[in-house]
Scaffold this motif. Structure first.
Motif, PDB file in Angstrom:
ATOM      1  N   ASP A   8       0.830  -1.209   0.000  1.00 54.44           N
ATOM      2  CA  ASP A   8       0.000   0.000   0.000  1.00 54.44           C
ATOM      3  C   ASP A   8       0.865   1.260   0.000  1.00 54.44           C
ATOM      4  O   ASP A   8       0.571   2.221  -0.707  1.00 54.44           O
ATOM      5  CB  ASP A   8      -0.931   0.011   1.212  1.00 54.44           C
ATOM      6  N   GLU A   9       1.928   1.247   0.769  1.00 60.83           N
ATOM      7  CA  GLU A   9       2.832   2.403   0.840  1.00 60.83           C
ATOM      8  C   GLU A   9       3.521   2.641  -0.499  1.00 60.83           C
ATOM      9  O   GLU A   9       3.600   3.777  -0.974  1.00 60.83           O
ATOM     10  CB  GLU A   9       3.874   2.166   1.941  1.00 60.83           C
ATOM     11  N   VAL A  10       4.016   1.590  -1.122  1.00 61.21           N
ATOM     12  CA  VAL A  10       4.721   1.733  -2.401  1.00 61.21           C
ATOM     13  C   VAL A  10       3.765   2.217  -3.496  1.00 61.21           C
ATOM     14  O   VAL A  10       4.107   3.122  -4.259  1.00 61.21           O
ATOM     15  CB  VAL A  10       5.398   0.402  -2.801  1.00 61.21           C
ATOM     16  N   ILE A  11       2.587   1.645  -3.553  1.00 62.50           N
ATOM     17  CA  ILE A  11       1.610   2.096  -4.558  1.00 62.50           C
ATOM     18  C   ILE A  11       1.233   3.548  -4.296  1.00 62.50           C
ATOM     19  O   ILE A  11       1.207   4.375  -5.203  1.00 62.50           O
ATOM     20  CB  ILE A  11       0.358   1.196  -4.560  1.00 62.50           C
ATOM     21  N   GLY A  12       0.954   3.867  -3.046  1.00 59.00           N
ATOM     22  CA  GLY A  12       0.576   5.227  -2.696  1.00 59.00           C
ATOM     23  C   GLY A  12       1.660   6.238  -2.975  1.00 59.00           C
ATOM     24  O   GLY A  12       1.422   7.298  -3.556  1.00 59.00           O
ATOM     25  N   ARG A  13       2.890   5.916  -2.597  1.00 62.03           N
ATOM     26  CA  ARG A  13       3.994   6.864  -2.745  1.00 62.03           C
ATOM     27  C   ARG A  13       4.506   6.925  -4.176  1.00 62.03           C
ATOM     28  O   ARG A  13       4.643   8.002  -4.744  1.00 62.03           O
ATOM     29  CB  ARG A  13       5.137   6.464  -1.815  1.00 62.03           C
ATOM     30  N   THR A  14       4.764   5.802  -4.775  1.00 57.89           N
ATOM     31  CA  THR A  14       5.407   5.771  -6.087  1.00 57.89           C
ATOM     32  C   THR A  14       4.452   6.105  -7.223  1.00 57.89           C
ATOM     33  O   THR A  14       4.680   7.050  -7.969  1.00 57.89           O
ATOM     34  CB  THR A  14       6.042   4.390  -6.343  1.00 57.89           C
ATOM     35  N   GLY A  43      -0.901  -1.454 -10.145  1.00 61.33           N
ATOM     36  CA  GLY A  43      -0.868  -2.208  -8.913  1.00 61.33           C
ATOM     37  C   GLY A  43       0.193  -3.279  -8.921  1.00 61.33           C
ATOM     38  O   GLY A  43       0.981  -3.392  -9.858  1.00 61.33           O
ATOM     39  N   LEU A  44       0.209  -4.053  -7.848  1.00 56.79           N
ATOM     40  CA  LEU A  44       1.177  -5.132  -7.730  1.00 56.79           C
ATOM     41  C   LEU A  44       0.577  -6.257  -6.910  1.00 56.79           C
ATOM     42  O   LEU A  44      -0.336  -6.056  -6.116  1.00 56.79           O
ATOM     43  CB  LEU A  44       2.481  -4.644  -7.100  1.00 56.79           C
ATOM     44  N   VAL A  45       1.092  -7.435  -7.141  1.00 55.40           N
ATOM     45  CA  VAL A  45       0.755  -8.613  -6.352  1.00 55.40           C
ATOM     46  C   VAL A  45       2.062  -9.077  -5.725  1.00 55.40           C
ATOM     47  O   VAL A  45       3.066  -9.238  -6.421  1.00 55.40           O
ATOM     48  CB  VAL A  45       0.142  -9.732  -7.224  1.00 55.40           C
ATOM     49  N   MET A 102      -2.277  -7.374  -2.583  1.00 55.26           N
ATOM     50  CA  MET A 102      -2.735  -7.053  -3.933  1.00 55.26           C
ATOM     51  C   MET A 102      -3.197  -5.604  -3.944  1.00 55.26           C
ATOM     52  O   MET A 102      -4.378  -5.303  -3.938  1.00 55.26           O
ATOM     53  CB  MET A 102      -3.860  -7.980  -4.344  1.00 55.26           C
ATOM     54  N   SER A 103      -2.240  -4.701  -3.916  1.00 58.03           N
ATOM     55  CA  SER A 103      -2.538  -3.273  -3.808  1.00 58.03           C
ATOM     56  C   SER A 103      -2.610  -2.634  -5.182  1.00 58.03           C
ATOM     57  O   SER A 103      -1.824  -2.953  -6.074  1.00 58.03           O
ATOM     58  CB  SER A 103      -1.456  -2.583  -2.985  1.00 58.03           C
ATOM     59  N   PHE A 104      -3.550  -1.705  -5.334  1.00 60.78           N
ATOM     60  CA  PHE A 104      -3.663  -0.981  -6.598  1.00 60.78           C
ATOM     61  C   PHE A 104      -4.354   0.348  -6.362  1.00 60.78           C
ATOM     62  O   PHE A 104      -5.069   0.531  -5.376  1.00 60.78           O
ATOM     63  CB  PHE A 104      -4.419  -1.803  -7.644  1.00 60.78           C
TER      64      PHE A 104
END
Length: 73
Positions: free
Chosen positions: A21-27, A36-38, A48-50
């Motif tokens: 969640d942090e990486v998706i939110g920040r990057t 997103g990413l799994v 499974m954040s997106f």
């Protein structure tokens, strides 16, 4: 992204879900992008954040029923 996830899990002691969640939110948000990413950690926990409207994703973890989602579940 994988490096950022590793650092957050190892050094900031975030869970795989928190780190994703942090990486998706920040990057992605900082770049104005969507996606997103799994990810799965060493204990089999799945993230499974997106930040897009939807993302095809699914998993089958031992001891649980398999699942597939497109939008928020």
């Amino acid at each position: 992204t994988a490096y950022d996830m590793t650092v957050l899990i190892k050094h900031a002691r975030l869970s795989v879900v928190e780190a994703a969640d942090e990486v998706i939110g920040r990057t992605l948000n900082a770049l104005g992008g969507t996606g997103g990413l799994v990810a799965i950690d060493a204990r089999g926990r799945v993230a499974m954040s997106f930040n897009s409207r939807g993302m095809y994703r699914g998993a089958h973890v031992e001891g649980a029923a398999p699942f597939v989602h497109i939008f928020e579940a």
